[in-house]
Design an enzyme around this catalytic site. Structure first.
Site, PDB file in Angstrom:
ATOM      1  N   SER A  23       0.808  -1.220   0.000  1.00  0.00           N
ATOM      2  CA  SER A  23       0.000   0.000   0.000  1.00  0.00           C
ATOM      3  C   SER A  23       0.837   1.264   0.000  1.00  0.00           C
ATOM      4  O   SER A  23       0.337   2.346  -0.329  1.00  0.00           O
ATOM      5  CB  SER A  23      -0.909   0.006   1.233  1.00  0.00           C
ATOM      6  OG  SER A  23      -0.131   0.023   2.425  1.00  0.00           O
ATOM      7  N   ASP A  77       1.517  -7.728   8.221  1.00  0.00           N
ATOM      8  CA  ASP A  77       2.420  -7.652   9.373  1.00  0.00           C
ATOM      9  C   ASP A  77       2.050  -8.663  10.447  1.00  0.00           C
ATOM     10  O   ASP A  77       2.846  -8.927  11.357  1.00  0.00           O
ATOM     11  CB  ASP A  77       2.408  -6.242   9.963  1.00  0.00           C
ATOM     12  CG  ASP A  77       3.163  -5.240   9.094  1.00  0.00           C
ATOM     13  OD1 ASP A  77       3.927  -5.668   8.217  1.00  0.00           O
ATOM     14  OD2 ASP A  77       2.968  -4.027   9.291  1.00  0.00           O
ATOM     15  N   LYS A 132       8.680  -7.480   2.744  1.00  0.00           N
ATOM     16  CA  LYS A 132       8.866  -6.658   3.938  1.00  0.00           C
ATOM     17  C   LYS A 132      10.363  -6.568   4.237  1.00  0.00           C
ATOM     18  O   LYS A 132      11.189  -6.701   3.342  1.00  0.00           O
ATOM     19  CB  LYS A 132       8.071  -7.247   5.110  1.00  0.00           C
ATOM     20  CG  LYS A 132       6.569  -7.310   4.853  1.00  0.00           C
ATOM     21  CD  LYS A 132       5.978  -5.914   4.653  1.00  0.00           C
ATOM     22  CE  LYS A 132       4.482  -5.947   4.446  1.00  0.00           C
ATOM     23  NZ  LYS A 132       3.899  -4.591   4.280  1.00  0.00           N
ATOM     24  N   ARG A 154       9.740  -7.923  13.555  1.00  0.00           N
ATOM     25  CA  ARG A 154       8.578  -8.787  13.759  1.00  0.00           C
ATOM     26  C   ARG A 154       8.979 -10.261  13.798  1.00  0.00           C
ATOM     27  O   ARG A 154       8.363 -11.067  14.517  1.00  0.00           O
ATOM     28  CB  ARG A 154       7.521  -8.529  12.688  1.00  0.00           C
ATOM     29  CG  ARG A 154       7.027  -7.090  12.693  1.00  0.00           C
ATOM     30  CD  ARG A 154       5.711  -6.895  11.977  1.00  0.00           C
ATOM     31  NE  ARG A 154       5.508  -5.494  11.657  1.00  0.00           N
ATOM     32  CZ  ARG A 154       5.100  -4.575  12.527  1.00  0.00           C
ATOM     33  NH1 ARG A 154       4.847  -4.914  13.777  1.00  0.00           N
ATOM     34  NH2 ARG A 154       4.947  -3.311  12.146  1.00  0.00           N
TER      35      ARG A 154
END
Length: 288
Positions: free
Chosen positions: A25, A174, A201, A247
């Site tokens: 996005s 995520d 990512k 993460r």
């Protein structure tokens, strides 16, 4: 002229029509933020044949609305028309808590059989990762919002047994590392699907989570756009790599809570990118 940085960009922004696929996005949000600053009477039209992570675009549009920006958008966000001549003004408000970070203590509770109460979140927030709490509910957790005098609290309580589910993570990429770790301790099969954007990512999080959870003894299969995880196996702590991805580090740390023996995660300092103090909150020993 060699295809490498630095990149030199010169204005003015002339508007016109562009078509751009948005596997992330951020491509679209960048254009939406920039286009209103073009000269007055400039019109920018954006066709979006592919859009992943739509909730993040909704957050961008909420900011444009707060600034009074003139734009039109299709309901499915496949087309935008933005008028220039705007200027951004200072605004006031409370910065909401981060649902993406809240995922980790919530999943830690689910994995370890405990209960956690989270502060500073809002059930009316537009953040996409709010959906993670729906995922945990579907897996059997008790998820409860309560309105207190000083704001909302959100509690997550683990069930006697987590249940595997099929979860579409396209809007919440995520969440993949935390949900992959949680799925290892759920009965049955969990399918994390429609999330090819997780591969672009900080790391290829699909490949990395499959690799590192496999070192702990988890059984998973990579899909082009996700992971299939066979849960309910006994996992054994060992040394795993965090790949310098905040993460991934936090996901492996919460997996370690339910492993037999000790789990050691390298590049653990990366967790501070979004959640300083989280590993210490778990009681982890930080070793340089």
């Amino acid at each position: 002229n060699n295809g490498c940085a630095p990149i030199i960009i010169q204005g003015p922004w002339k508007g016109g029509r562009v078509s751009i696929e948005c596997p992330t996005s951020q491509y679209l949000s960048a254009l939406l933020i920039a286009a209103p600053l073009a000269e007055e009477n400039t019109i920018t039209e954006i066709e979006v044949p592919l859009l992943n992570e739509q909730p993040y675009v909704e957050m961008t549009l909420a900011y444009l609305d707060a600034q009074g920006v003139h734009y039109e958008a299709n309901a499915d966000r496949s087309f935008f028309r933005i008028w220039g001549g705007a200027s951004y003004k200072p605004i006031g408000g409370t910065v909401p808590g981060d649902f993406s970070s809240a995922a980790f203590p919530a999943c830690a509770a689910a994995i370890s059989g405990g209960t956690v109460t989270l502060l500073g979140l809002n059930p009316d927030d537009t953040q996409g990762d709010k959906a993670l709490f729906e995922y945990l509910s579907r897996m059997g957790c008790r998820v409860e919002w309560r309105h207190q005098v000083d704001g909302w609290t959100l509690s997550v309580a683990a069930p006697k047994e987590l249940r595997g589910q099929t979860l579409d993570l396209n809007a919440t990429p995520d969440a993949l590392p935390a949900m992959a770790a949680t799925a290892c301790f759920a009965a049955g099969t969990t399918r994390l699907i429609n999330v090819p954007n997780a591969r672009i990512k900080e790391t290829d999080r699909i490949a990395v989570m499959a690799q590192e959870l496999g070192k702990l003894g988890a059984h998973s299969t990579e899909l082009p756009d996700g992971l299939v995880i066979e849960g309910g196996k006994v996992l054994t702590g060992t040394a795993v790599q965090g790949h310098d991805d905040h993460r991934v580090v936090m996901a492996l740390a919460i997996a370690g809570l339910a492993c037999q023996g000790t789990t050691t995660v390298d590049t653990a300092e990366a967790a501070a990118v979004t959640y300083p103090g989280f590993l210490e909150l778990l009681g982890a020993d930080m070793i340089e």
